[in-house]
Each structure stands twice: as structure tokens, then as C-alpha cells.
Scaffold this motif. Structure first.
Motif, PDB file in Angstrom:
ATOM      1  N   THR A 115     -12.944   5.880   7.317  1.00 54.55           N
ATOM      2  CA  THR A 115     -14.233   6.566   7.121  1.00 54.55           C
ATOM      3  C   THR A 115     -14.279   7.840   7.972  1.00 54.55           C
ATOM      4  N   ALA A 116     -13.612   7.826   9.140  1.00 50.69           N
ATOM      5  CA  ALA A 116     -13.528   9.055   9.954  1.00 50.69           C
ATOM      6  C   ALA A 116     -12.727  10.126   9.209  1.00 50.69           C
ATOM      7  N   LEU A 117     -11.655   9.688   8.543  1.00 54.77           N
ATOM      8  CA  LEU A 117     -10.845  10.637   7.767  1.00 54.77           C
ATOM      9  C   LEU A 117     -11.670  11.217   6.615  1.00 54.77           C
ATOM     10  N   ARG A 118     -12.459  10.360   6.007  1.00 55.08           N
ATOM     11  CA  ARG A 118     -13.335  10.842   4.920  1.00 55.08           C
ATOM     12  C   ARG A 118     -14.386  11.825   5.469  1.00 55.08           C
ATOM     13  N   ASP A 119     -14.884  11.551   6.679  1.00 54.49           N
ATOM     14  CA  ASP A 119     -15.829  12.486   7.309  1.00 54.49           C
ATOM     15  C   ASP A 119     -15.166  13.847   7.550  1.00 54.49           C
ATOM     16  N   ALA A 120     -13.899  13.807   7.993  1.00 49.79           N
ATOM     17  CA  ALA A 120     -13.151  15.062   8.213  1.00 49.79           C
ATOM     18  C   ALA A 120     -13.035  15.849   6.912  1.00 49.79           C
ATOM     19  N   GLN A 121     -12.849  15.116   5.827  1.00 47.47           N
ATOM     20  CA  GLN A 121     -12.782  15.756   4.500  1.00 47.47           C
ATOM     21  C   GLN A 121     -14.140  16.381   4.149  1.00 47.47           C
ATOM     22  N   ARG A 122     -15.209  15.650   4.417  1.00 47.87           N
ATOM     23  CA  ARG A 122     -16.552  16.171   4.105  1.00 47.87           C
ATOM     24  C   ARG A 122     -16.899  17.394   4.957  1.00 47.87           C
ATOM     25  N   GLU A 123     -16.327  17.423   6.169  1.00 54.17           N
ATOM     26  CA  GLU A 123     -16.558  18.574   7.062  1.00 54.17           C
ATOM     27  C   GLU A 123     -15.686  19.777   6.695  1.00 54.17           C
ATOM     28  N   GLY A 124     -14.790  19.593   5.730  1.00 55.47           N
ATOM     29  CA  GLY A 124     -13.964  20.715   5.277  1.00 55.47           C
ATOM     30  C   GLY A 124     -12.671  20.912   6.060  1.00 55.47           C
ATOM     31  N   LEU A 125     -12.323  19.934   6.913  1.00 55.44           N
ATOM     32  CA  LEU A 125     -11.058  20.060   7.659  1.00 55.44           C
ATOM     33  C   LEU A 125      -9.859  19.827   6.750  1.00 55.44           C
ATOM     34  N   THR A 126     -10.067  19.038   5.703  1.00 57.89           N
ATOM     35  CA  THR A 126      -8.986  18.759   4.748  1.00 57.89           C
ATOM     36  C   THR A 126      -9.572  18.651   3.340  1.00 57.89           C
ATOM     37  N   ASP A 127      -8.810  19.122   2.361  1.00 65.98           N
ATOM     38  CA  ASP A 127      -9.267  18.998   0.963  1.00 65.98           C
ATOM     39  C   ASP A 127      -9.132  17.563   0.459  1.00 65.98           C
ATOM     40  N   HIS A 128      -8.021  16.913   0.861  1.00 67.04           N
ATOM     41  CA  HIS A 128      -7.710  15.576   0.341  1.00 67.04           C
ATOM     42  C   HIS A 128      -7.315  14.665   1.492  1.00 67.04           C
ATOM     43  N   ILE A 129      -7.414  13.360   1.257  1.00 68.17           N
ATOM     44  CA  ILE A 129      -6.996  12.393   2.281  1.00 68.17           C
ATOM     45  C   ILE A 129      -6.050  11.363   1.675  1.00 68.17           C
ATOM     46  N   GLY A 130      -5.235  10.767   2.544  1.00 70.54           N
ATOM     47  CA  GLY A 130      -4.286   9.786   2.042  1.00 70.54           C
ATOM     48  C   GLY A 130      -3.697   8.931   3.146  1.00 70.54           C
ATOM     49  N   LEU A 131      -2.658   8.212   2.779  1.00 72.77           N
ATOM     50  CA  LEU A 131      -2.058   7.193   3.634  1.00 72.77           C
ATOM     51  C   LEU A 131      -0.565   7.458   3.797  1.00 72.77           C
ATOM     52  N   SER A 132       0.014   6.830   4.802  1.00 73.26           N
ATOM     53  CA  SER A 132       1.468   6.866   4.956  1.00 73.26           C
ATOM     54  C   SER A 132       1.903   5.536   5.560  1.00 73.26           C
ATOM     55  N   ASN A 133       2.962   4.967   5.015  1.00 73.38           N
ATOM     56  CA  ASN A 133       3.528   3.707   5.520  1.00 73.38           C
ATOM     57  C   ASN A 133       2.554   2.531   5.387  1.00 73.38           C
ATOM     58  N   PHE A 134       1.726   2.544   4.351  1.00 69.30           N
ATOM     59  CA  PHE A 134       0.805   1.433   4.105  1.00 69.30           C
ATOM     60  C   PHE A 134       1.443   0.446   3.120  1.00 69.30           C
ATOM     61  N   THR A 135       1.268  -0.840   3.376  1.00 70.27           N
ATOM     62  CA  THR A 135       1.799  -1.894   2.506  1.00 70.27           C
ATOM     63  C   THR A 135       0.873  -2.078   1.299  1.00 70.27           C
ATOM     64  N   CYS A 136       1.279  -2.960   0.384  1.00 71.32           N
ATOM     65  CA  CYS A 136       0.451  -3.226  -0.812  1.00 71.32           C
ATOM     66  C   CYS A 136      -0.933  -3.739  -0.412  1.00 71.32           C
ATOM     67  N   ALA A 137      -0.965  -4.724   0.489  1.00 69.38           N
ATOM     68  CA  ALA A 137      -2.257  -5.290   0.911  1.00 69.38           C
ATOM     69  C   ALA A 137      -3.106  -4.237   1.621  1.00 69.38           C
ATOM     70  N   GLN A 138      -2.465  -3.388   2.425  1.00 73.16           N
ATOM     71  CA  GLN A 138      -3.205  -2.340   3.141  1.00 73.16           C
ATOM     72  C   GLN A 138      -3.749  -1.283   2.174  1.00 73.16           C
ATOM     73  N   MET A 139      -2.989  -0.993   1.115  1.00 75.68           N
ATOM     74  CA  MET A 139      -3.511  -0.061   0.097  1.00 75.68           C
ATOM     75  C   MET A 139      -4.736  -0.650  -0.598  1.00 75.68           C
ATOM     76  N   ASP A 140      -4.673  -1.949  -0.900  1.00 80.51           N
ATOM     77  CA  ASP A 140      -5.831  -2.616  -1.526  1.00 80.51           C
ATOM     78  C   ASP A 140      -7.059  -2.491  -0.629  1.00 80.51           C
ATOM     79  N   GLN A 141      -6.842  -2.750   0.678  1.00 76.70           N
ATOM     80  CA  GLN A 141      -7.941  -2.692   1.646  1.00 76.70           C
ATOM     81  C   GLN A 141      -8.498  -1.261   1.745  1.00 76.70           C
ATOM     82  N   ALA A 142      -7.581  -0.278   1.785  1.00 75.86           N
ATOM     83  CA  ALA A 142      -7.997   1.134   1.886  1.00 75.86           C
ATOM     84  C   ALA A 142      -8.824   1.533   0.665  1.00 75.86           C
ATOM     85  N   LYS A 143      -8.380   1.080  -0.482  1.00 75.60           N
ATOM     86  CA  LYS A 143      -9.075   1.404  -1.743  1.00 75.60           C
ATOM     87  C   LYS A 143     -10.504   0.839  -1.716  1.00 75.60           C
ATOM     88  N   GLN A 144     -10.599  -0.375  -1.187  1.00 75.66           N
ATOM     89  CA  GLN A 144     -11.904  -1.032  -1.092  1.00 75.66           C
ATOM     90  C   GLN A 144     -12.838  -0.265  -0.136  1.00 75.66           C
TER      91      GLN A 144
END
Length: 269
Positions: A115-144
Motif C-alpha cells: 500500500t506504501a508503494l501504491r501511495d508512491a504511485q499516487r504521489e507521482g513518484l512512479t507511473d507503475h508498480i510491481g514485484l520482484s522475486n515473488f512466489t505464486c502464493a505471494q503474487m496471489d496475496q499481492a493481487k488481493q
């Protein structure tokens, strides 16, 4: 230019520092790369920024990715660290900010840093947000957690000796594009007989074949190279069409040979 997708190939800068990375970025951009990947832990964001600003290519045409290190995942640390990254890169925003690794042992809850990363996106620090080295279960959790906010990529290790099939397939099923780092397996692809054989029939190099194989799977490769000749060859790999038999032969090279496997890594799929 607002990018609505990742450029098809990127210039990786892991392990490159100072003048080496300055020149490599400038050279890559002059040859036609438009996607430059860095990270806070690489300690080269300022030099990458120099390479970009002196390249003569307009900033709006360049896609810049950086990654937040895991000791900066607390809400205020994350935002502050991204502000520093943006300053060092000599720009007013990055195109993509990734969480470099999930918080080891979930020390910082995923909800807090995403949610902090999403806030950074809303503040205009980044256009897009994403993940690195996340497992299948962690991607599911992030999506949620992120709900309607698109996850622009999951950047994971992908090369012929580590197809990372479960994670790639699961990400694509979730609608999360995959970026593949170390697509040349730190040079090991050059020594493989099967890749050499396939390369010969395409008048190409084994490195180009490894990149073409990533592309055939819908994975965006980010090879790292300081030599203009190799950078050009990597770009030219975009034109290589592998046959289904060749793809099957390369698929068979998968031996789960993971190169990036620090002690704080998640439990891999």
C-alpha cells in the motif's frame, strides 16, 4: 510518452558501476534500447541517471525501472527511499518501481509495503508498480491487497537452465507480465551445445537464442552487457523466430539451476 506495457527488452545494470554503467547505458540507448533496469542495492542509480541524461534521448521515450531494497519496506522508509532514487536518477519519476524481494520472514507485512508503494504511485513518484522475486502464493496475496491497481510485472530469474515455469505460468494466468533477469545465466548459455547448435542454424549466438526463447514465452528479458557489439546482438534477438522443435529442445535444458538464491529468499515454487 506514457507506457502502457513494458518495452520488449531491457538493459540490465546489475553489478555495473561508475563509468562502466554510465557508458553502457548511453551506448544501449544510442543503439535503440528504451528500457533501463536498476535497483537501490546496485548503488548505481546516480551513474545510470548520468547515462540517461547524457544520451540525448528524450526522457519521455525511456522506461526506467528501479527496485526498493528490503530494509526500506516500512511505509515512510519506502516513500523516502523512492524519492532518493528519483533524485539520483535525475528525473522527476520512474516508470516502474518494484519491491526487490518480499520482506524476509514477513518482518514487514506485505499489506504495509504494497500500500506504501501504491501511495508512491499516487504521489507521482512512479507511473507503475510491481514485484520482484515473488512466489505464486505471494503474487496471489499481492493481487488481493492491491485489488484494482495493476501489478505491472513480477521480475524473476529466467534462463534456459531455470525456466521458472510455475511462477511464469501463474503470473501470466493472473495477468501479471513477467520480466526475466539473468536471461544468459551469467554467460553459461554460451557453453551449451544445444544452444550452440540452434544458434548455428539461425546464424546467431547462443545468447541471442536464449533471449529469443524468453521472448517466445512472453517474458521480457533484461540482459546486462557493457559492449556495444553484444548490446546490438541482444536487440537483434527480437527478430529471431524459433521453431516449436527448437523451443522444445531449449525447454528440456531446464535443471532448476538458480543463480540468485540469497539466504533471505522466499521458499521457491
Amino acid at each position: 510518452m506514457a507506457f502502457d506495457a513494458l518495452p520488449p527488452i531491457g538493459m540490465g545494470t546489475f553489478r555495473l558501476k561508475g563509468d562502466d554503467v554510465r557508458e553502457a547505458v548511453r551506448s544501449a540507448l544510442s543503439l535503440g534500447y528504451r528500457h533501463v533496469d536498476t535497483a537501490q542495492i546496485y548503488e548505481n542509480e546516480a551513474a545510470v541517471g548520468d547515462g540517461i541524461t547524457t544520451s540525448g534521448i528524450p526522457r519521455r521515450e525511456i522506461f526506467i525501472t528501479t527496485k526498493v531494497w528490503f530494509d526500506r519496506l516500512r511505509r515512510s522508509d519506502l516513500i523516502n527511499s523512492l524519492q532518493t532514487s528519483v533524485q539520483q536518477l535525475k528525473t522527476d519519476h520512474v516508470d516502474l518501481a518494484l519491491i526487490h524481494w518480499p520482506s524476509p520472514g514477513d518482518e514487514v507485512p506485505m499489506e504495509e509495503y504494497l500500500t506504501a508503494l501504491r501511495d508512491a504511485q499516487r504521489e507521482g513518484l512512479t507511473d507503475h508498480i510491481g514485484l520482484s522475486n515473488f512466489t505464486c502464493a505471494q503474487m496471489d496475496q499481492a493481487k488481493q491487497i492491491l485489488g484494482d491497481t495493476p501489478i505491472f510485472t513480477n521480475q524473476v530469474e529466467v534462463h534456459p537452465f531455470l525456466a521458472n515455469r510455475k511462477v511464469v505460468d501463474h503470473a501470466q494466468k493472473l495477468g501479471i507480465p513477467v520480466t526475466g533477469y539473468m536471461p544468459l545465466a551469467v554467460g553459461k548459455v554460451m557453453e551449451d551445445d544445444i544452444l550452440r547448435e540452434i544458434a548455428k542454424s539461425h546464424h546467431a549466438t547462443p545468447a541471442q537464442i536464449a533471449i529469443a526463447w524468453c521472448l517466445s514465452r512472453g517474458v521480457v528479458p533484461i540482459p546486462s552487457s557493457t559492449r556495444p557489439k553484444h548490446q546490438t546482438q541482444n536487440l537483434d534477438a527480437l527478430k529471431i523466430e524459433l521453431t516449436s522443435d527448437e523451443i522444445r529442445s531449449i525447454d528440456a535444458l531446464d535443471r532448476n539451476e538458480r543463480i540468485a538464491n540469497p539466504d533471505f529468499a522466499p521458499e521457491w515454487d
